[in-house]
Design a protein around this motif. Sequence first.
Motif, short mmCIF file in Angstrom:
data_model
loop_
_atom_site.label_atom_id
_atom_site.label_comp_id
_atom_site.label_asym_id
_atom_site.label_seq_id
_atom_site.Cartn_x
_atom_site.Cartn_y
_atom_site.Cartn_z
N UNK A 24 6.47 11.67 15.05
CA UNK A 24 6.92 12.90 15.70
C UNK A 24 7.44 12.58 17.09
N UNK A 25 8.57 13.19 17.44
CA UNK A 25 9.13 12.95 18.76
C UNK A 25 9.96 14.12 19.24
N UNK A 26 10.27 14.10 20.51
CA UNK A 26 11.03 15.19 21.10
C UNK A 26 12.51 14.86 21.20
N UNK A 27 12.86 13.65 20.78
CA UNK A 27 14.26 13.23 20.83
C UNK A 27 14.71 12.94 19.41
N UNK A 28 15.81 13.50 19.01
CA UNK A 28 16.35 13.31 17.67
C UNK A 28 16.98 11.93 17.60
N UNK A 29 16.23 10.96 17.07
CA UNK A 29 16.65 9.57 17.18
C UNK A 29 16.24 8.77 15.95
N UNK A 30 16.93 7.67 15.73
CA UNK A 30 16.54 6.71 14.70
C UNK A 30 15.78 5.54 15.31
N UNK A 31 15.54 5.58 16.61
CA UNK A 31 14.82 4.50 17.27
C UNK A 31 13.32 4.79 17.29
N UNK A 32 12.53 3.81 16.88
CA UNK A 32 11.08 3.99 16.82
C UNK A 32 10.49 4.32 18.18
N UNK A 33 11.06 3.76 19.22
CA UNK A 33 10.50 3.98 20.56
C UNK A 33 10.69 5.41 21.04
N UNK A 34 11.50 6.19 20.38
CA UNK A 34 11.72 7.58 20.77
C UNK A 34 10.63 8.51 20.26
N UNK A 35 9.76 8.01 19.41
CA UNK A 35 8.74 8.84 18.80
C UNK A 35 7.40 8.66 19.50
N UNK A 36 6.70 9.77 19.69
CA UNK A 36 5.48 9.76 20.48
C UNK A 36 4.21 9.64 19.65
N UNK A 37 4.24 10.14 18.44
CA UNK A 37 3.04 10.15 17.60
C UNK A 37 3.35 9.53 16.25
N UNK A 38 2.36 8.79 15.74
CA UNK A 38 2.53 8.07 14.50
C UNK A 38 1.33 8.27 13.60
N UNK A 39 1.60 8.30 12.30
CA UNK A 39 0.52 8.29 11.33
C UNK A 39 0.05 6.87 11.07
N UNK A 40 -0.95 6.75 10.19
CA UNK A 40 -1.55 5.44 9.91
C UNK A 40 -0.79 4.69 8.84
N UNK A 41 0.10 5.37 8.13
CA UNK A 41 0.92 4.73 7.11
C UNK A 41 0.35 4.88 5.71
N UNK A 42 1.24 4.81 4.74
CA UNK A 42 0.84 4.85 3.33
C UNK A 42 1.67 3.79 2.59
N UNK A 43 0.99 3.04 1.73
CA UNK A 43 1.63 1.91 1.04
C UNK A 43 2.43 2.41 -0.15
N UNK A 44 3.67 1.93 -0.24
CA UNK A 44 4.51 2.16 -1.41
C UNK A 44 4.86 0.80 -2.00
N UNK A 45 4.55 0.61 -3.25
CA UNK A 45 4.84 -0.64 -3.93
C UNK A 45 5.68 -0.34 -5.17
N UNK A 46 6.84 -0.98 -5.26
CA UNK A 46 7.75 -0.77 -6.38
C UNK A 46 7.83 -2.08 -7.17
N UNK A 47 7.40 -2.03 -8.40
CA UNK A 47 7.42 -3.23 -9.24
C UNK A 47 8.72 -3.32 -10.02
N UNK A 48 9.14 -4.55 -10.27
CA UNK A 48 10.41 -4.76 -10.99
C UNK A 48 10.21 -4.83 -12.49
#
Length: 122
Positions: free
Chosen positions: A98-122
């Motif tokens: 979440x961030x207050x600047x509409x950006x594709x740069x990670x440094x523009x975002x202030x809050x982050x979640x812990x992440x969720x793993x996505x695994x795609x098998x071939x």
Amino acid sequence: QEQLVESGGGLVQAGGSLRLSCAASGRTFSSYDMGWFRQAPGKEREFVARISRTGGSTLYADSVKGRFTMSRDNAKNTVYLQMNSLKPEDTAVYYCAAGLVFSREARAYDYWGQGTQVTVSS
């Protein structure tokens, strides 16, 4: 302050679909632009998608354009990432931010979640 919790990751075969969710606990969710990023082992975190605070504007990385769709429901304090036609190269930990600047740069975002793993098998 926003606390973000992702869910919906898992193991899927190539060509399959997953929908990620990111729930925010703060009271000002609708004030934030939201982004999805991902990080594969040994690689830097990369931009995936972003959505404006009203949901009226979205932007996607070229690598996911046409396959992924980001949306938000401000009444539920939640953003989503619908991922279709998944490829093995989509395998990564996916983070919402979440961030207050509409950006594709990670440094523009202030809050982050812990992440969720996505695994795609071939």
